[in-house]
Design a protein around this motif. Structure first.
Motif, PDB file in Angstrom:
ATOM      1  N   THR A   1     109.058 -25.189  54.520  1.00 26.09           N
ATOM      2  CA  THR A   1     108.974 -26.458  53.802  1.00 26.09           C
ATOM      3  C   THR A   1     110.060 -26.589  52.766  1.00 26.09           C
ATOM      4  N   GLY A   2     110.828 -25.505  52.573  1.00 25.25           N
ATOM      5  CA  GLY A   2     111.936 -25.565  51.648  1.00 25.25           C
ATOM      6  C   GLY A   2     111.543 -25.443  50.190  1.00 25.25           C
TER       7      GLY A   2
ATOM      8  N   ALA B   1     125.319 -18.277  60.724  1.00 26.39           N
ATOM      9  CA  ALA B   1     125.371 -19.653  61.241  1.00 26.39           C
ATOM     10  C   ALA B   1     123.976 -20.272  61.277  1.00 26.39           C
ATOM     11  N   ALA B   2     122.973 -19.466  61.606  1.00 22.10           N
ATOM     12  CA  ALA B   2     121.590 -19.969  61.604  1.00 22.10           C
ATOM     13  C   ALA B   2     121.146 -20.328  60.195  1.00 22.10           C
ATOM     14  N   ALA B   3     121.558 -19.512  59.202  1.00 21.99           N
ATOM     15  CA  ALA B   3     121.223 -19.812  57.809  1.00 21.99           C
ATOM     16  C   ALA B   3     121.898 -21.112  57.365  1.00 21.99           C
ATOM     17  N   TRP B   4     123.153 -21.307  57.762  1.00 16.39           N
ATOM     18  CA  TRP B   4     123.877 -22.543  57.432  1.00 16.39           C
ATOM     19  C   TRP B   4     123.181 -23.752  58.067  1.00 16.39           C
ATOM     20  N   THR B   5     122.762 -23.595  59.308  1.00 14.24           N
ATOM     21  CA  THR B   5     122.040 -24.673  60.001  1.00 14.24           C
ATOM     22  C   THR B   5     120.714 -24.960  59.311  1.00 14.24           C
ATOM     23  N   HIS B   6     120.002 -23.900  58.953  1.00 12.75           N
ATOM     24  CA  HIS B   6     118.718 -24.054  58.272  1.00 12.75           C
ATOM     25  C   HIS B   6     118.887 -24.797  56.947  1.00 12.75           C
ATOM     26  N   HIS B   7     119.946 -24.464  56.218  1.00 16.90           N
ATOM     27  CA  HIS B   7     120.161 -25.089  54.913  1.00 16.90           C
ATOM     28  C   HIS B   7     120.605 -26.546  55.035  1.00 16.90           C
TER      29      HIS B   7
END
Length: 377
Positions: A4-5, A204-210
């Motif tokens: 949920t961030g 890259a997954a962390a960048w996408t998530h953010h």
């Protein structure tokens, strides 16, 4: 933070994914102790994920890239004392305990000194204690490289240099991943040069998530549920297909003849992870649950202990791997309970007595980094 961030909350999805990763690794070595690690042309899709459970290590590497880069992608300053202090408190106490145990068992203190410095580590280092240490050496190399990469990425001129370095790394990976790799390049497969794409995929997954996670989470519950289910199931299905092909054709020899498989599997793990954290797959509670969460908490101890328990049991019971041995279902079930029970008992104890005190020290020093709790990193 979680899907949920919200700041200060845990990424429970990642803790449960750690649980999945260590379960896969455990089955890989358990089933390998029964059958061996040679190719199995009769391998089924139903069993490939467990017989090919070395893909759990790929998931660990992707998770490391994801969790360690996420705070800095969110804008947290890179403080080297803080970063390296946290990493040392996280991995060294339990690791050094196992190094001491291995040295005492084998009587090889010279090898223990090298292992303590993450040097000259191979599959037979202080066997069976050091069977999995090669991956920790790669982790440490990633810890050394990540701050430099972040420093370069945050500067205009540094980004050009970082892009040049990445091109060089791509060339190195191409040279060592080919089946015809020379002895020089093949020897680099168990270093960061051979595994850096997996950490990069996690980043890259962390960048996408953010950047895109808020967009995905803004979809309706129905859209998130069906999109998440479709994407996550497709990723797992493709991982299973790759694991089956690898097991049928190469077995343990995959390391030499289909090295790029690790790259493909890591991409799919990253897709699965983003679907799990930012969408709502129908089977989410099957993956994110208290049991896998607890196993995830113990995963580091389990990772360092499980091979020792399995090898000691194999030697004590004089188990000789064969296809025929797999047909002894009841005895194999009892053997699994014996090995898994011993592993969990020892791991829960070492987590409470060794890991947890140092984790508390780490948490008391730096609780929040970039709105991500340190106890998930």
């Amino acid at each position: 933070m979680n899907a949920t961030g919200q700041p200060g909350e845990r990424l429970d999805e990642c803790e449960s994914l750690r649980g999945i990763a260590i379960v896969l690794v455990f089955f890989y070595h358990f089933l390998g102790s029964l059958r061996g690690y040679m190719p199995n042309p009769q391998a089924s899709y139903a069993s490939a994920l467990f017989f090919g459970g070395s893909i759990g290590v790929d998931l660990f590497f992707v998770l490391s890239g994801f969790l360690l880069s996420l705070p800095y992608i969110r804008g947290s300053p890179m403080v080297l004392r803080q970063f390296f202090g946290n990493r040392a408190l996280r991995i060294l106490p339990m690791y050094y305990l196992m190094v001491l145990a291995g040295a005492a068992w084998k009587g090889d203190w010279r090898a223990a000194m090298h292992a303590a410095l993450f040097q000259n580590i191979s599959l037979d280092t202080l066997l069976p204690f050091g069977l999995v240490w090669w991956s920790l050496a790669i982790e440490v190399q990633f810890y050394l490289a990540l701050p430099l990469a972040i420093w370069l990425a945050r500067r205009k001129q540094g980004r050009y240099l970082l892009a040049t370095v990445l091109l060089g790394l791509c060339f190195c990976y191409w040279k060592l991943a080919t089946p015809a790799a020379s002895e020089f390049w093949a020897a680099l497969r168990s270093t960061l040069l051979g595994r850096w794409p997996q950490f990069a995929i996690g980043i890259a997954a962390a960048w996408t998530h953010h950047h895109y996670g808020p967009v995905l989470r803004s979809l309706s519950v129905r859209q998130r549920r069906w999109l998440g289910t479709s994407v996550a199931l497709a990723a797992i299905a493709m991982i299973d297909v790759l694991a089956t092909h690898s097991l049928r054709q190469f077995g343990m020899l995959q390391f030499g003849y289909w090295y790029a498989n690790y790259l493909y599997v890591s991409i799919l793990w990253a897709v699965f992870m983003v679907a799990l954290t930012d969408l709502l797959p129908l089977f989410r509670k099957v993956v994110v649950n208290p049991v896998l969460h607890r196993i995830g908490l113990w995963s580091y101890s389990i990772y360092l202990v499980h091979a020792v328990c399995i090898v000691f049991a194999v030697v004590r019971l004089d188990i000789r791997p064969s296809d025929e041995l797999l047909t002894h279902h009841f005895s194999n079930l009892m053997l699994f309970i014996y090995m898994a029970g011993a592993t969990l008992l020892v791991s829960a104890t070492t987590y409470q007595l060794i890991e947890r005190p140092f984790l508390r020290l780490k948490h008391s020093r730096f609780l929040l980094i970039g709105k991500v709790r340190e106890d998930v990193m």
